[in-house]
Each structure stands twice: as C-alpha cells, then as structure tokens.
Design a protein around this motif. Structure first.
Motif, PDB file in Angstrom:
ATOM      1  N   CYS A   1     -11.267  -7.205  -2.638  1.00 47.90           N
ATOM      2  CA  CYS A   1     -11.104  -5.825  -2.197  1.00 47.90           C
ATOM      3  C   CYS A   1      -9.638  -5.412  -2.328  1.00 47.90           C
ATOM      4  N   PRO A   2      -9.356  -4.271  -2.989  1.00 46.65           N
ATOM      5  CA  PRO A   2      -7.963  -3.833  -3.109  1.00 46.65           C
ATOM      6  C   PRO A   2      -7.376  -3.400  -1.770  1.00 46.65           C
ATOM      7  N   GLU A   3      -8.207  -3.134  -0.796  1.00 44.53           N
ATOM      8  CA  GLU A   3      -7.735  -2.735   0.530  1.00 44.53           C
ATOM      9  C   GLU A   3      -7.428  -3.935   1.422  1.00 44.53           C
ATOM     10  N   SER A   4      -7.703  -5.148   0.951  1.00 45.60           N
ATOM     11  CA  SER A   4      -7.548  -6.321   1.805  1.00 45.60           C
ATOM     12  C   SER A   4      -6.096  -6.616   2.145  1.00 45.60           C
ATOM     13  N   GLU A   5      -5.154  -6.061   1.396  1.00 43.05           N
ATOM     14  CA  GLU A   5      -3.738  -6.306   1.664  1.00 43.05           C
ATOM     15  C   GLU A   5      -3.096  -5.156   2.425  1.00 43.05           C
TER      16      GLU A   5
END
Length: 78
Positions: free
Chosen positions: A15-19
C-alpha cells in the motif's frame, strides 16, 4: 499488504499509504493503511467523477473538426 478497503492498494503490492500517517504494521509483519471507510468512499467517488469528466472531454474533442478544435483552443487560451 493488507488493506481491506483502500482503493490505492493493488492486491499484490504494498500500500502506498503504509508509510504515511495512516500506515500500520500488522502482527504478521504485513504493512497496510487504516483509512476510514468514509475516506475510501469519498476517494472512489472523486476518481469516478474524474474519469467520467475525462471521457466526456475526450469525446467532445474527437467529435470536433480540425477548425472547430483550433477555435476551441483559442477560446481556452483567452
């Protein structure tokens, strides 16, 4: 990756939002995001509207003759 609702998450990738602020690491070591469902619904609606408007614009552009297209561009630049 483990995002149940996030439209940004391809099921095979991270997920690109995980960071970001909504990122989460699960007990099994997978990463994902914890976006609320209302955010996901709003985001999906915005994406749908964007692609719909883009399709309408492309259809209008393709139906114009070359002269009409040049005139439309001139109107947009004014």
């Amino acid at each position: 990756m483990r995002c149940d609702y996030c439209p940004l998450c391809p099921r095979d990738d991270i997920c690109p939002e995980s960071e970001n602020n909504y990122g989460i690491e699960y007990k099994n070591g997978e990463y994902g995001c914890k976006h609320p469902r209302n955010w996901v619904d709003k985001r999906n609606k915005e994406h749908d509207e964007y692609y719909s408007n883009m399709g309408i614009d492309m259809g209008i552009e393709m139906s114009l003759t070359e002269n009409e297209f040049k005139q439309a561009i001139k109107l947009c630049l004014i």
